[in-house]
Design an enzyme around this catalytic site. Sequence first.
Site, short mmCIF file in Angstrom:
data_model
loop_
_atom_site.label_atom_id
_atom_site.label_comp_id
_atom_site.label_asym_id
_atom_site.label_seq_id
_atom_site.Cartn_x
_atom_site.Cartn_y
_atom_site.Cartn_z
N HIS A 68 0.88 -1.18 0.00
CA HIS A 68 0.00 0.00 0.00
C HIS A 68 0.91 1.22 0.00
CE1 HIS A 68 -3.14 2.44 2.57
NE2 HIS A 68 -3.00 2.93 1.35
N MET A 70 1.61 4.77 0.23
CA MET A 70 1.08 6.07 0.68
C MET A 70 2.20 7.08 0.48
SD MET A 70 -0.92 4.65 4.01
CE MET A 70 0.14 3.22 4.07
N ASP A 177 -9.29 -0.66 4.85
CA ASP A 177 -8.07 -0.59 5.65
C ASP A 177 -8.16 0.50 6.71
OD1 ASP A 177 -5.44 -0.48 6.53
OD2 ASP A 177 -4.61 0.25 4.63
C1 DX5 Z 1 -2.88 3.42 7.92
C2 DX5 Z 1 -2.47 2.11 7.25
C3 DX5 Z 1 -3.23 0.92 7.77
C4 DX5 Z 1 -3.10 0.73 9.24
C5 DX5 Z 1 -3.85 -0.49 9.72
O1 DX5 Z 1 -2.23 4.48 7.34
O2 DX5 Z 1 -2.69 2.17 5.86
O3 DX5 Z 1 -2.87 -0.25 7.04
O4 DX5 Z 1 -1.79 0.69 9.67
O5 DX5 Z 1 -3.68 -0.57 11.09
P1 DX5 Z 1 -4.91 -0.61 12.12
O6 DX5 Z 1 -5.67 -1.85 11.83
O7 DX5 Z 1 -4.21 -0.62 13.43
O8 DX5 Z 1 -5.74 0.62 11.87
ZN ZN Z 2 -2.57 0.20 4.63
#
Ligand code: DX5
Ligand code: ZN
Length: 221
Positions: A68, A70, A177
Amino acid sequence: MRIPPLIAPSLLSADFMRLAEELDFLKNAGADAVHVDVMDGRFTPNITIGLPVVEALRRETRLVIDCHLMIAEPLKYAVDFVKAGADWVSVHQEADMHLHRTVTAIKNAGAKVGVALNPSTPIEVLTDILDDLDFVLLMSVNPGFSGQAFIERTLDKARRLDALRQERGASFFIQVDGGINSANAQSLINAGADCLVAGNAIFKAPNPTDALREIKARMVG
Ligand code: DX5
Ligand code: ZN
């Protein structure tokens, strides 16, 4: 046609000193993919994992590696993540002015491609790219950190995206997510989600195997 529900635990909440053991745990507990949150300190207010870690994970596991991204300007790095071993790569719509070019590059490199949407981004921005996607990632928290609270409105967003999918006869899967746990997993599946990402609810639980299995058990429509 929907795929059977998948769980993709987020490594962001794992113990980075023990990644090989964490991968073993995920495989034995029944994870379908390992979700890798890549943050660059520009698109997201945090810096996390990069290419060398993905390469190391690839050497260690046969699980699906779900990256993912970001990051700002994802086209600069997306293909490198495929080369490092990612099976799925998602990029943020908000981070990319040339989304079609990036999506095409990821596909041509041989990975499944997804586009991620922040909580405030409407699904309508995907109208002209949807047919090119393998999946859509709906963020149910603002990207940056694990352990945040689930934004309830995501349920309605998933329902609308599922309706759009049916209307268009499309086959992309819907990943959600952020802030997912055993209390909201079932409503997400009912709303049309196919793949749930969870970090804290698994890795920070007293018994991570039980926590993963519990979420999976709730993932029935
Ligand atoms: C947030 C991430 C998520 C997150 C998921 O920026 O993309 O993947 O870490 O973690 P939880 O389940 O703890 O929200
Ligand atoms: Zn994520």
